[in-house]
Design a protein around this motif. Sequence first.
Motif, PDB file in Angstrom:
ATOM      1  N   GLY A  80       0.803  -1.214   0.000  1.00 30.45           N
ATOM      2  CA  GLY A  80       0.000   0.000   0.000  1.00 30.45           C
ATOM      3  C   GLY A  80       0.835   1.262   0.000  1.00 30.45           C
ATOM      4  N   ASP A  81       0.149   2.394   0.102  1.00 34.92           N
ATOM      5  CA  ASP A  81       0.779   3.712   0.133  1.00 34.92           C
ATOM      6  C   ASP A  81       0.714   4.259   1.549  1.00 34.92           C
ATOM      7  N   TYR A  82       1.837   4.871   1.984  1.00 35.98           N
ATOM      8  CA  TYR A  82       1.951   5.327   3.363  1.00 35.98           C
ATOM      9  C   TYR A  82       2.643   6.674   3.443  1.00 35.98           C
ATOM     10  N   GLU A  83       2.498   7.293   4.630  1.00 36.03           N
ATOM     11  CA  GLU A  83       3.258   8.493   4.997  1.00 36.03           C
ATOM     12  C   GLU A  83       4.163   8.123   6.163  1.00 36.03           C
ATOM     13  N   VAL A  84       5.317   8.753   6.218  1.00 32.06           N
ATOM     14  CA  VAL A  84       6.233   8.522   7.343  1.00 32.06           C
ATOM     15  C   VAL A  84       6.879   9.837   7.745  1.00 32.06           C
ATOM     16  N   LEU A  91       4.217   2.775   9.873  1.00 33.45           N
ATOM     17  CA  LEU A  91       3.726   3.490   8.698  1.00 33.45           C
ATOM     18  C   LEU A  91       2.309   3.985   8.946  1.00 33.45           C
ATOM     19  N   GLN A  92       2.002   5.171   8.449  1.00 31.46           N
ATOM     20  CA  GLN A  92       0.666   5.740   8.544  1.00 31.46           C
ATOM     21  C   GLN A  92       0.042   5.739   7.150  1.00 31.46           C
ATOM     22  N   PRO A  93      -1.261   5.489   7.026  1.00 30.96           N
ATOM     23  CA  PRO A  93      -1.892   5.503   5.700  1.00 30.96           C
ATOM     24  C   PRO A  93      -1.663   6.843   4.988  1.00 30.96           C
ATOM     25  N   TYR A  94      -1.480   6.779   3.684  1.00 33.52           N
ATOM     26  CA  TYR A  94      -1.231   7.985   2.889  1.00 33.52           C
ATOM     27  C   TYR A  94      -2.470   8.865   2.857  1.00 33.52           C
ATOM     28  N   GLN A  95      -2.289  10.153   3.202  1.00 33.54           N
ATOM     29  CA  GLN A  95      -3.400  11.107   3.244  1.00 33.54           C
ATOM     30  C   GLN A  95      -3.197  12.287   2.298  1.00 33.54           C
ATOM     31  N   ASN A  96      -2.180  12.230   1.468  1.00 26.80           N
ATOM     32  CA  ASN A  96      -1.918  13.286   0.481  1.00 26.80           C
ATOM     33  C   ASN A  96      -1.701  14.649   1.150  1.00 26.80           C
ATOM     34  N   ARG A  97      -0.996  14.646   2.294  1.00 27.08           N
ATOM     35  CA  ARG A  97      -0.740  15.886   3.033  1.00 27.08           C
ATOM     36  C   ARG A  97       0.607  16.475   2.660  1.00 27.08           C
ATOM     37  N   ARG A 120       5.147  13.539   0.402  1.00 25.88           N
ATOM     38  CA  ARG A 120       5.936  12.301   0.294  1.00 25.88           C
ATOM     39  C   ARG A 120       5.010  11.101   0.449  1.00 25.88           C
ATOM     40  N   LYS A 121       5.144  10.176  -0.488  1.00 23.65           N
ATOM     41  CA  LYS A 121       4.363   8.940  -0.459  1.00 23.65           C
ATOM     42  C   LYS A 121       5.332   7.766  -0.499  1.00 23.65           C
ATOM     43  N   ILE A 122       5.130   6.821   0.416  1.00 22.18           N
ATOM     44  CA  ILE A 122       5.935   5.609   0.456  1.00 22.18           C
ATOM     45  C   ILE A 122       5.043   4.466  -0.014  1.00 22.18           C
ATOM     46  N   ASN A 123       5.466   3.767  -1.067  1.00 21.43           N
ATOM     47  CA  ASN A 123       4.726   2.626  -1.578  1.00 21.43           C
ATOM     48  C   ASN A 123       5.482   1.357  -1.204  1.00 21.43           C
ATOM     49  N   ASN A 126       5.167  -6.148  -1.206  1.00 21.59           N
ATOM     50  CA  ASN A 126       5.783  -7.359  -0.688  1.00 21.59           C
ATOM     51  C   ASN A 126       5.997  -8.334  -1.826  1.00 21.59           C
ATOM     52  N   LEU A 127       7.230  -8.803  -1.944  1.00 26.33           N
ATOM     53  CA  LEU A 127       7.608  -9.798  -2.930  1.00 26.33           C
ATOM     54  C   LEU A 127       7.960 -11.077  -2.166  1.00 26.33           C
ATOM     55  N   VAL A 128       8.367 -12.110  -2.857  1.00 28.85           N
ATOM     56  CA  VAL A 128       8.789 -13.338  -2.187  1.00 28.85           C
ATOM     57  C   VAL A 128      10.129 -13.073  -1.507  1.00 28.85           C
ATOM     58  N   ASP A 129      10.155 -13.118  -0.184  1.00 28.33           N
ATOM     59  CA  ASP A 129      11.353 -12.875   0.629  1.00 28.33           C
ATOM     60  C   ASP A 129      11.990 -11.511   0.371  1.00 28.33           C
ATOM     61  N   ALA A 130      11.199 -10.538  -0.029  1.00 31.56           N
ATOM     62  CA  ALA A 130      11.724  -9.189  -0.264  1.00 31.56           C
ATOM     63  C   ALA A 130      10.595  -8.173  -0.152  1.00 31.56           C
ATOM     64  N   ILE A 131      10.990  -6.939   0.060  1.00 31.72           N
ATOM     65  CA  ILE A 131      10.048  -5.816   0.078  1.00 31.72           C
ATOM     66  C   ILE A 131      10.602  -4.747  -0.851  1.00 31.72           C
ATOM     67  N   LYS A 132       9.778  -4.320  -1.794  1.00 31.04           N
ATOM     68  CA  LYS A 132      10.158  -3.224  -2.684  1.00 31.04           C
ATOM     69  C   LYS A 132       9.558  -1.940  -2.117  1.00 31.04           C
ATOM     70  N   VAL A 133      10.424  -0.969  -1.851  1.00 27.05           N
ATOM     71  CA  VAL A 133      10.008   0.308  -1.269  1.00 27.05           C
ATOM     72  C   VAL A 133      10.239   1.396  -2.313  1.00 27.05           C
ATOM     73  N   THR A 134       9.197   2.148  -2.612  1.00 25.46           N
ATOM     74  CA  THR A 134       9.296   3.276  -3.524  1.00 25.46           C
ATOM     75  C   THR A 134       8.919   4.533  -2.755  1.00 25.46           C
ATOM     76  N   SER A 135       9.814   5.489  -2.755  1.00 25.86           N
ATOM     77  CA  SER A 135       9.578   6.762  -2.067  1.00 25.86           C
ATOM     78  C   SER A 135       9.426   7.846  -3.128  1.00 25.86           C
ATOM     79  N   ILE A 136       8.273   8.494  -3.127  1.00 26.58           N
ATOM     80  CA  ILE A 136       7.966   9.508  -4.143  1.00 26.58           C
ATOM     81  C   ILE A 136       7.712  10.837  -3.443  1.00 26.58           C
TER      82      ILE A 136
END
Length: 159
Positions: A80-84, A91-97, A120-123, A126-136
């Motif tokens: 999902g998309d989050y704010e930090v 992680l907090q749910p993304y609120q477009n703030r 800032r949005k963090i996406n 979850n992959l197999v034995d990995a986590i892909k993190v995208t920071s926009i």
Amino acid sequence: MNFKNRRGQALVESIIALSVLTLGFLSLIGLLNNSIGLTKVANENYVATYLASEGIEIVKNIIDNNRLQKIAWNSGLNNGDYEVEYSSLSLQPYQNRFLKFDNQNGVYNYSNGTNTIFKRKINIQNLVDAIKVTSIVSWTSRGEAQYNIQLEDVFYNSL
């Protein structure tokens, strides 16, 4: 040439010289104005890059904290998309703030300080034995131009 024909020539030459100098100074002022504006855009780009990098580092910190607490390494990192914020341990749910800048502490957050132009949005994926993190990080700048910086990292379950 006699003296009568040359009397107005100095005045005409002075007017032309002043016109050329005025045009040169106006061009210089326009160039400086454009340079200052582009410097502002470059500065915003640097800040956005650091904010995006900070977002990835915060997620890495959450993973490290999970390991220290001896819980699942990806606990709390659902798709999902989050704010930090810089001190987040979750992680907090993304609120477009918009992020705020706290002048006293020199940090960006969502609760204290003056509003900035950055979001800032963090996406998390979850992959197999990995986590892909995208920071926009996105923002609107000079001339209502839309910009964004996107950084990605993949964290693997190393245990």
